[in-house]
Design a protein around this motif. Structure first.
Motif, short mmCIF file in Angstrom:
data_model
loop_
_atom_site.label_atom_id
_atom_site.label_comp_id
_atom_site.label_asym_id
_atom_site.label_seq_id
_atom_site.Cartn_x
_atom_site.Cartn_y
_atom_site.Cartn_z
N TYR A 1 -5.33 10.44 -6.26
CA TYR A 1 -4.80 10.98 -5.00
C TYR A 1 -4.11 9.87 -4.18
N ILE A 2 -4.77 8.72 -4.13
CA ILE A 2 -4.19 7.60 -3.35
C ILE A 2 -2.84 7.21 -3.96
N LYS A 3 -2.83 7.06 -5.29
CA LYS A 3 -1.58 6.62 -5.94
C LYS A 3 -0.46 7.62 -5.72
N ALA B 1 0.82 -1.22 0.00
CA ALA B 1 0.00 0.00 0.00
C ALA B 1 0.85 1.26 0.00
N GLY B 2 2.15 1.12 -0.08
CA GLY B 2 2.99 2.29 -0.22
C GLY B 2 2.97 3.24 0.98
N ILE B 3 2.85 2.69 2.17
CA ILE B 3 3.03 3.54 3.35
C ILE B 3 4.54 3.66 3.56
N ARG B 4 5.00 4.90 3.69
CA ARG B 4 6.45 5.09 3.71
C ARG B 4 7.09 4.28 4.84
N ARG C 1 -0.52 -3.87 -5.53
CA ARG C 1 -0.60 -2.41 -5.35
C ARG C 1 -1.87 -1.85 -6.00
N GLU C 2 -2.24 -2.39 -7.16
CA GLU C 2 -3.51 -1.95 -7.79
C GLU C 2 -4.69 -2.33 -6.89
#
Ligand SMILES: NC(=O)c1ccc[n+]([C@@H]2O[C@H](COP(=O)([O-])OP(=O)(O)OC[C@H]3O[C@@H](n4cnc5c(N)ncnc54)[C@H](O)[C@@H]3O)[C@@H](O)[C@H]2O)c1
Ligand SMILES: O=C(O)C[C@H](O)C(=O)O
Ligand SMILES: [Mg+2]
Length: 586
Positions: free
Chosen positions: A540-542, A178-181, A504-505
């Motif tokens: 926005y999410i991406k 989910a791309g949380i840093r 991720r999608e």
């Protein structure tokens, strides 16, 4: 002991994301190395990420056992975080079993033996009264934490502080899926004693050598902790994980904090997500399904409660939906006249139509109930034996068989066993991964009903919507969104879950569903997102998702300026480059 003594910090703070300029320097050109004062400290070649990734994969292939691969990947994450996440996102199917179930199970069992460096924070019962101050030792701004007391790690029992592997592994998936840093994640392990006597007596064990504290003591400790976490990071999302009894904290905090319990709620959501597709594929209408659950713990009851919600949406009354479940625990069928005191969470599903019969044998219960669905959340590896699987195949055209216990050794059956004993007709999902299988002319691929399809999106949705709490509707939305995320090919192939390589999608779709539910429930603080249509919200999410491919492989803000103004071909943005503690990147 005075407060200062308790909190004395002997050295540098623990660094989850320890990075050294040397590792990053591999891709810096000579002029940048000279500017940074690192020239000469790394081999002369200037290497692209791709070349470095190739080396990593070769190194990984050289490691003979899963646990050695796990150790290598741990080292890589600690020394070159962007390279680690690039490697993971490009090889998610192959690497997830090495950083997560099943290998993380073995890693937790042996954590005290294989430990080399701290990752995350540890808070002990003796630290109570000081928790808020101790959190100040963590050098990063946290958006999400996964916390465990280690008391029920996968199906492996109480592992005390050895359980740290789970928060570390789950948060790595938050980042990869989910791309949380990475620096916004905090793995947190509570050292509240352990009932695992062998560990307590092991000289290498790193937690308190005392039995687990009482439920009342734990409640007081958690009250202090929840207040401390939200005082330190007001928008933090808190995921509880692998607690032996997760229900009291869930009930106590779910309306007052942005928290959820993944074993109860995430499991429920991910199974419902696949279950919706299994019900469609089975050809049996929702009202005619009957489910036997082997295992009536947090996961079993969490799953069944969410399936009840699904059945209600399909037109059943709550009473009709509830009556579709037969639970079996270590004492047999869960009934109201069994003679023992049922744990609170089991009472809702206890049967009273058993005519005094207390079924001890699963096979006999199957003959009595004639189920369409068999779920395993019992931690008993191999419990769905040949007889049981064949009986399910006799009763159903498309039996739904979900052996969900983790890790693989605890799975109630393997994919191969399920396929062979049902003539390839079963609708299957497991908790841990199994390989695809050639059966007749076909290549059959098992579903993996693993929580990683939903928890990253639940977490990111709660973060981006700045939710004040994580509502049941947000959890259910994650399940529904997951069920719609399969592409045409996956649907045509009869898959229950999407290809994990598209995670991720999928996480974007789940995140959008979670944000929309937060908005409908009015728990969102990021009200500006309400005016976005779905396409804009997805964009926005991406845009907010960390992408390791976009990260600059350099160290230090000044160097970033040099590079963006210079003519050395580095023209990307400077996303995420700050001077952290001790000059660390991130
Ligand atoms: N999506 C997933 O893959 C997923 C998610 C969460 C949990 N799990 C797995 O599910 C399993 C159970 O988790 P939990 O949190 O419910 O654990 P738990 O300890 O709360 O529950 C285990 C249950 O199994 C029952 N049980 C034990 N021995 C039994 C026997 N011989 N026959 C019948 N029942 C028996 C116990 O009575 C209890 O009801 C674990 O292995 C966990 O890893 C999988
Ligand atoms: O994340 C998962 O699917 C694993 C689960 O939380 C478990 O405890 O087994
Ligand atoms: Mg768990």
């Amino acid at each position: 002991m005075s407060q200062n003594q308790t909190l004395a910090r002997p050295g540098p703070p623990p660094r989850q994301l320890s990075t050294t300029s040397g590792d990053y320097d591999s891709s810096n050109p000579p002029d940048v190395r000279k500017y940074l004062g690192t020239y000469g400290l790394t081999p002369p070649a200037v290497e692209s990420f791709d070349v470095q990734a190739q080396r990593c994969l070769r190194l990984l292939a050289m490691k003979p056992t899963p646990i050695e691969k796990f150790q290598y990947l741990t080292h890589l994450r600690a020394t070159n975080v962007h390279l680690f996440y690039r490697l993971l996102s490009e090889n998610i199917k192959e690497l997830t079993p090495l950083i997560y179930t099943p290998t993380v199970g073995e890693a937790c069992v042996r954590w005290h033996e294989i430990f080399t460096q701290p990752e995350g924070m540890y808070l002990s019962y003796t630290d109570r009264g000081h928790l808020r101050q101790i959190l100040d030792n963590w050098p990063y701004k946290v958006e999400i934490t996964v916390l465990t007391d280690g008391s029920r790690i996968l199906g492996l029992g109480d592992l005390g502080v050895n359980g740290m592997g789970i928060p570390v592994g789950k948060l790595a998936l938050y980042t990869a899926c989910a791309g949380i840093r990475p620096e916004a994640t905090l793995p947190l392990t509570l050292d509240l004693g352990t009932n695992n006597k062998a560990l307590r007596e092991d000289p290498l064990y790193m937690g308190a050598r005392v039995p687990k504290i009482s439920a009342e003591e734990e409640k007081e400790f958690l009250d202090e902790l929840m207040a401390a976490l939200t005082d330190k990071w007001p928008s933090i999302v808190i995921q509880f994980e692998d607690f032996k009894n997760p229900f009291p904290s869930l009930e106590r905090y779910q309306n007052t904090y942005a928290m959820f319990n993944d074993d109860v709620q995430g499991t429920g959501a991910v199974i419902v997500g696949g279950f919706i597709n299994a019900v469609k594929a089975s050809g049996v209408p929702a009202k005619d399904h009957r489910a036997i659950f082997l295992g009536a713990g947090s996961a079993g009851v969490g799953v069944a409660k969410q399936i009840v919600e699904f059945f209600i949406k399909e037109g059943l009354t709550e009473e009709e939906a509830r009556r579709k479940f037969w639970f079996v625990d270590s004492n047999g069928l869960v009934t109201s006249d069994r003679g023992d005191k049922l744990a609170d969470h089991k009472v809702y599903f206890a049967r009273n139509d058993n005519n005094g019969r207390q079924y001890q044998s699963l096979l006999r219960l199957i003959d009595f109930v004639r189920p369409t669905i068999l779920m395993g959340l019992s931690t008993i590896g191999g419990a769905f034996n040949t007889d049981i699987l064949q009986r399910m195949a006799k009763l159903n055209d498309r039996p739904i068989i979900f052996p969900l216990s983790n890790p693989s050794s605890k799975s109630e059956c393997t994919f191969e066993e399920a396929v062979h004993n049902t003539d390839g007709r079963c609708l299957f999902a497991s908790g841990s991964p199994f390989p695809s299988l050639e059966y007749g002319e076909k290549l059959l691929t098992p579903g993996q009903g693993n929580n990683m399809y939903v928890f990253p999106g639940i977490g990111l949705g709660a973060i981006l919507s700045e939710a004040v709490s994580v509502t049941q509707d947000m959890i259910y939305a994650s399940a529904e969104s997951l069920s719609t995320s399969l592409n045409k090919q996956e649907v045509a192939d009869g898959w229950l879950y999407p290809d994990i390589r598209r995670i991720r999608e999928v996480s974007v779709i789940v995140t959008r569903g979670v944000i929309r539910a937060a908005q409908q429930n009015g728990v969102d603080r990021a009200v500006k997102l309400r005016s976005l249509n779905d396409e804009q919200l997805d964009a926005y999410i991406k845009e907010r998702m960390y992408d390791p491919h976009q990260e600059r492989d350099i160290v230090g803000g000044e160097a970033a300026q040099l590079l963006t103004s210079g003519t050395n071909g580095y023209t990307n943005g400077v996303n995420g480059i700050t001077n952290g503690v001790s000059g660390a990147h991130l």
